[in-house]
Design a protein around this motif. Structure first.
Motif, PDB file in Angstrom:
ATOM      1  N   SER A 102       0.817  -1.214   0.000  1.00 19.68           N
ATOM      2  CA  SER A 102       0.000   0.000   0.000  1.00 19.68           C
ATOM      3  C   SER A 102       0.848   1.260   0.000  1.00 19.68           C
ATOM      4  CB  SER A 102      -0.924   0.011   1.222  1.00 19.68           C
ATOM      5  OG  SER A 102      -1.809  -1.086   1.203  1.00 19.68           O
ATOM      6  N   ALA A 103       2.129   1.124   0.295  1.00 19.33           N
ATOM      7  CA  ALA A 103       3.031   2.270   0.319  1.00 19.33           C
ATOM      8  C   ALA A 103       3.590   2.611  -1.054  1.00 19.33           C
ATOM      9  CB  ALA A 103       4.190   1.990   1.281  1.00 19.33           C
ATOM     10  N   LEU A 104       3.155   1.923  -2.108  1.00 16.00           N
ATOM     11  CA  LEU A 104       3.753   2.138  -3.419  1.00 16.00           C
ATOM     12  C   LEU A 104       3.559   3.562  -3.932  1.00 16.00           C
ATOM     13  CD1 LEU A 104       5.224   1.241  -5.913  1.00 16.00           C
ATOM     14  CD2 LEU A 104       3.106   0.185  -6.756  1.00 16.00           C
ATOM     15  N   LEU A 105       2.376   4.120  -3.805  1.00 18.96           N
ATOM     16  CA  LEU A 105       2.139   5.464  -4.338  1.00 18.96           C
ATOM     17  C   LEU A 105       3.044   6.508  -3.682  1.00 18.96           C
ATOM     18  CD1 LEU A 105      -1.744   5.558  -4.851  1.00 18.96           C
ATOM     19  CD2 LEU A 105       0.039   4.983  -6.486  1.00 18.96           C
ATOM     20  N   PRO A 106       3.082   6.585  -2.341  1.00 16.81           N
ATOM     21  CA  PRO A 106       4.010   7.560  -1.753  1.00 16.81           C
ATOM     22  C   PRO A 106       5.480   7.244  -2.049  1.00 16.81           C
ATOM     23  CG  PRO A 106       2.971   6.234  -0.043  1.00 16.81           C
ATOM     24  CD  PRO A 106       2.233   5.959  -1.307  1.00 16.81           C
ATOM     25  N   LEU A 107       5.830   5.973  -2.193  1.00 13.37           N
ATOM     26  CA  LEU A 107       7.212   5.636  -2.523  1.00 13.37           C
ATOM     27  C   LEU A 107       7.575   6.139  -3.924  1.00 13.37           C
ATOM     28  CD1 LEU A 107       8.186   2.076  -1.223  1.00 13.37           C
ATOM     29  CD2 LEU A 107       9.055   4.304  -0.522  1.00 13.37           C
ATOM     30  N   LEU A 108       6.637   6.089  -4.845  1.00 18.44           N
ATOM     31  CA  LEU A 108       6.891   6.626  -6.183  1.00 18.44           C
ATOM     32  C   LEU A 108       7.087   8.135  -6.129  1.00 18.44           C
ATOM     33  CD1 LEU A 108       4.379   4.491  -8.277  1.00 18.44           C
ATOM     34  CD2 LEU A 108       6.873   4.494  -8.504  1.00 18.44           C
ATOM     35  N   PHE A 118      14.168   0.481  -7.052  1.00 18.86           N
ATOM     36  CA  PHE A 118      14.189   0.732  -5.610  1.00 18.86           C
ATOM     37  C   PHE A 118      12.846   0.366  -4.984  1.00 18.86           C
ATOM     38  CE2 PHE A 118      13.267   3.597  -2.055  1.00 18.86           C
ATOM     39  CZ  PHE A 118      14.340   3.339  -1.210  1.00 18.86           C
ATOM     40  N   CYS A 119      11.744   0.830  -5.598  1.00 20.75           N
ATOM     41  CA  CYS A 119      10.411   0.552  -5.051  1.00 20.75           C
ATOM     42  C   CYS A 119      10.130  -0.949  -5.040  1.00 20.75           C
ATOM     43  CB  CYS A 119       9.350   1.273  -5.864  1.00 20.75           C
ATOM     44  SG  CYS A 119       9.374   3.078  -5.717  1.00 20.75           S
ATOM     45  N   SER A 120      10.519  -1.641  -6.090  1.00 18.51           N
ATOM     46  CA  SER A 120      10.247  -3.076  -6.166  1.00 18.51           C
ATOM     47  C   SER A 120      11.027  -3.845  -5.104  1.00 18.51           C
ATOM     48  CB  SER A 120      10.579  -3.601  -7.567  1.00 18.51           C
ATOM     49  OG  SER A 120      11.969  -3.537  -7.821  1.00 18.51           O
ATOM     50  N   GLU A 121      12.269  -3.428  -4.861  1.00 20.49           N
ATOM     51  CA  GLU A 121      13.075  -4.126  -3.858  1.00 20.49           C
ATOM     52  C   GLU A 121      12.583  -3.851  -2.445  1.00 20.49           C
ATOM     53  OE1 GLU A 121      17.280  -4.259  -6.391  1.00 20.49           O
ATOM     54  OE2 GLU A 121      17.055  -2.884  -4.702  1.00 20.49           O
ATOM     55  N   VAL A 122      12.190  -2.608  -2.168  1.00 19.11           N
ATOM     56  CA  VAL A 122      11.720  -2.254  -0.834  1.00 19.11           C
ATOM     57  C   VAL A 122      10.401  -2.969  -0.516  1.00 19.11           C
ATOM     58  CG1 VAL A 122      10.784  -0.360   0.563  1.00 19.11           C
ATOM     59  CG2 VAL A 122      12.905  -0.035  -0.724  1.00 19.11           C
ATOM     60  N   LEU A 123       9.505  -3.051  -1.509  1.00 17.33           N
ATOM     61  CA  LEU A 123       8.172  -3.594  -1.271  1.00 17.33           C
ATOM     62  C   LEU A 123       8.051  -5.057  -1.683  1.00 17.33           C
ATOM     63  CD1 LEU A 123       6.053  -0.549  -2.500  1.00 17.33           C
ATOM     64  CD2 LEU A 123       6.739  -1.109  -0.169  1.00 17.33           C
ATOM     65  N   LYS A 124       9.139  -5.614  -2.223  1.00 21.97           N
ATOM     66  CA  LYS A 124       9.138  -7.004  -2.683  1.00 21.97           C
ATOM     67  C   LYS A 124       8.066  -7.234  -3.743  1.00 21.97           C
ATOM     68  CE  LYS A 124      11.172  -8.954   1.532  1.00 21.97           C
ATOM     69  NZ  LYS A 124      11.625  -7.629   2.024  1.00 21.97           N
ATOM     70  N   LEU A 125       8.027  -6.316  -4.688  1.00 23.89           N
ATOM     71  CA  LEU A 125       7.154  -6.429  -5.850  1.00 23.89           C
ATOM     72  C   LEU A 125       8.017  -6.628  -7.090  1.00 23.89           C
ATOM     73  CD1 LEU A 125       4.782  -3.389  -5.123  1.00 23.89           C
ATOM     74  CD2 LEU A 125       4.307  -5.810  -4.664  1.00 23.89           C
ATOM     75  N   THR A 126       7.399  -7.044  -8.164  1.00 25.85           N
ATOM     76  CA  THR A 126       8.138  -7.132  -9.418  1.00 25.85           C
ATOM     77  C   THR A 126       8.242  -5.740 -10.037  1.00 25.85           C
ATOM     78  OG1 THR A 126       6.173  -7.493 -10.799  1.00 25.85           O
ATOM     79  CG2 THR A 126       7.208  -9.436  -9.789  1.00 25.85           C
ATOM     80  N   THR A 127       9.252  -5.559 -10.870  1.00 23.96           N
ATOM     81  CA  THR A 127       9.368  -4.267 -11.554  1.00 23.96           C
ATOM     82  C   THR A 127       8.178  -4.037 -12.479  1.00 23.96           C
ATOM     83  OG1 THR A 127      10.749  -5.301 -13.260  1.00 23.96           O
ATOM     84  CG2 THR A 127      11.882  -4.198 -11.433  1.00 23.96           C
ATOM     85  N   GLU A 142       5.059  -4.839 -11.791  1.00 22.60           N
ATOM     86  CA  GLU A 142       3.975  -4.319 -10.953  1.00 22.60           C
ATOM     87  C   GLU A 142       4.182  -2.828 -10.668  1.00 22.60           C
ATOM     88  OE1 GLU A 142       2.408  -7.871  -8.097  1.00 22.60           O
ATOM     89  OE2 GLU A 142       4.535  -7.378  -7.905  1.00 22.60           O
ATOM     90  N   VAL A 143       5.406  -2.449 -10.348  1.00 23.96           N
ATOM     91  CA  VAL A 143       5.689  -1.038 -10.059  1.00 23.96           C
ATOM     92  C   VAL A 143       5.518  -0.198 -11.311  1.00 23.96           C
ATOM     93  CG1 VAL A 143       7.439   0.588  -9.276  1.00 23.96           C
ATOM     94  CG2 VAL A 143       7.248  -1.661  -8.192  1.00 23.96           C
ATOM     95  N   THR A 144       6.002  -0.706 -12.430  1.00 21.90           N
ATOM     96  CA  THR A 144       5.883   0.038 -13.685  1.00 21.90           C
ATOM     97  C   THR A 144       4.423   0.230 -14.074  1.00 21.90           C
ATOM     98  OG1 THR A 144       8.006  -0.810 -14.450  1.00 21.90           O
ATOM     99  CG2 THR A 144       6.523   0.063 -16.119  1.00 21.90           C
ATOM    100  N   ALA A 145       3.599  -0.781 -13.857  1.00 21.21           N
ATOM    101  CA  ALA A 145       2.181  -0.680 -14.199  1.00 21.21           C
ATOM    102  C   ALA A 145       1.513   0.461 -13.454  1.00 21.21           C
ATOM    103  CB  ALA A 145       1.471  -2.002 -13.890  1.00 21.21           C
ATOM    104  N   VAL A 146       1.866   0.647 -12.186  1.00 21.65           N
ATOM    105  CA  VAL A 146       1.271   1.726 -11.386  1.00 21.65           C
ATOM    106  C   VAL A 146       1.853   3.077 -11.789  1.00 21.65           C
ATOM    107  CG1 VAL A 146       1.022   2.648  -9.054  1.00 21.65           C
ATOM    108  CG2 VAL A 146       0.765   0.195  -9.460  1.00 21.65           C
TER     109      VAL A 146
END
Length: 270
Positions: free
Chosen positions: A33-39, A56-65, A67-71
């Motif tokens: 849920s912290a992805l938006l502020p992390l971006l 950086f966001c993917s590693e901190v939140l343990k998401l795939t790149t 997933e982060v790119t999609a947002v």
């Protein structure tokens, strides 16, 4: 194709961002849920969301790149390429457009020598047209780094961007004092605005927007008197020339009048 994996931040930058990210993630029961502020956080570092920021966001939140790119590519608040210190957005939605927003946008494109989403050569101003700013009673509206500049004209908008490029003091019509886009991104990440007087600065909606609120509170508003049709002193119709509204029976038009048919009069293909 870009080489994978994306490059990392320098060690000192990485350590600083990790400390900030830890504070952000702690606000949420689910870390993703912290992805938006992390971006917003990584955007405050480089002015846009880079491949390094996505990593950086993917590693901190343990998401795939992916997933982060999609947002980051879904929301227009996240920039995908380098942009200016000041994001100048001209509202071209319906009301602002007819009140002069389109003219302001066209004038600024010519004045700055850039198109939509482009940045001036000095790196100061990125121009874009944006959708409704929810400030229709101040139309036409220009926003700079999400701060309001109300009731603009082509002339005032030109002065605004010239002042931004020259480093002169620019004060929004309402709201907090103006800061750079990177500073704005950090505030949007959820960190306090520590500039003197910034938190206390405020500005409300205009009278037109507050009518509903006053009615909800039981307050009375001045009645708007509308003369019934055919009783207006200035526009009373003459006999036989009554003005019919859309609630009256349809009238003959070029599309429905048999004597003046619309469309081709020959068979298809002739």
């Amino acid at each position: 194709m870009p080489q994978l994996p994306a490059p990392d931040y320098p060690a000192d930058v990485r350590a600083r961002l990790e400390a900030d990210a830890k504070e952000i993630v702690a606000r949420y029961p689910d870390s993703r849920s912290a992805l938006l502020p992390l971006l917003h956080l990584v955007q405050s570092e480089e002015g846009h969301v880079t491949r390094t920021g996505v990593r950086f966001c993917s590693e901190v939140l343990k998401l795939t790149t992916a997933e982060v790119t999609a947002v980051s590519t879904f929301y227009s608040m996240y920039r995908r390429k380098p942009s200016g210190d000041y994001q100048v957005g001209v509202c071209t939605n319906t009301l602002c457009a007819v009140m002069g927003g389109d003219a302001i946008f066209d004038d600024l494109k010519e004045h700055l020598g850039v198109g939509n989403g482009e940045t001036t050569a000095d790196g100061k101003v990125t121009l874009e047209h944006i959708e409704c700013n929810a400030a229709c009673d101040f139309a036409p509206v220009v926003m700079v780094n999400w701060e309001f500049f109300d009731n603009q004209t082509p002339e005032s908008a030109r002065r605004l961007v010239d002042d931004l490029r020259e480093g002169r003091l620019v004060e929004p019509t309402r709201g907090a004092p103006l800061c750079t886009y990177k500073e704005t991104a950090r505030i949007l990440a959820g960190f306090p605005d520590e500039r003197p007087g910034a938190v206390e600065a405020t500005g409300g909606a205009g009278p037109a927007s507050l009518i509903g609120l006053r009615l909800a509170k039981g307050e009375t508003t001045a009645a708007r008197v509308v003369s019934p049709r055919a009783e207006s002193r200035q526009d009373a119709p003459q006999p036989g020339s009554e003005h019919l509204s859309s609630h009256d029976a349809p009238q003959k038009t070029s599309d429905s009048d048999p004597e003046h048919p619309a469309g081709p009069v020959t068979e298809e293909g002739e």
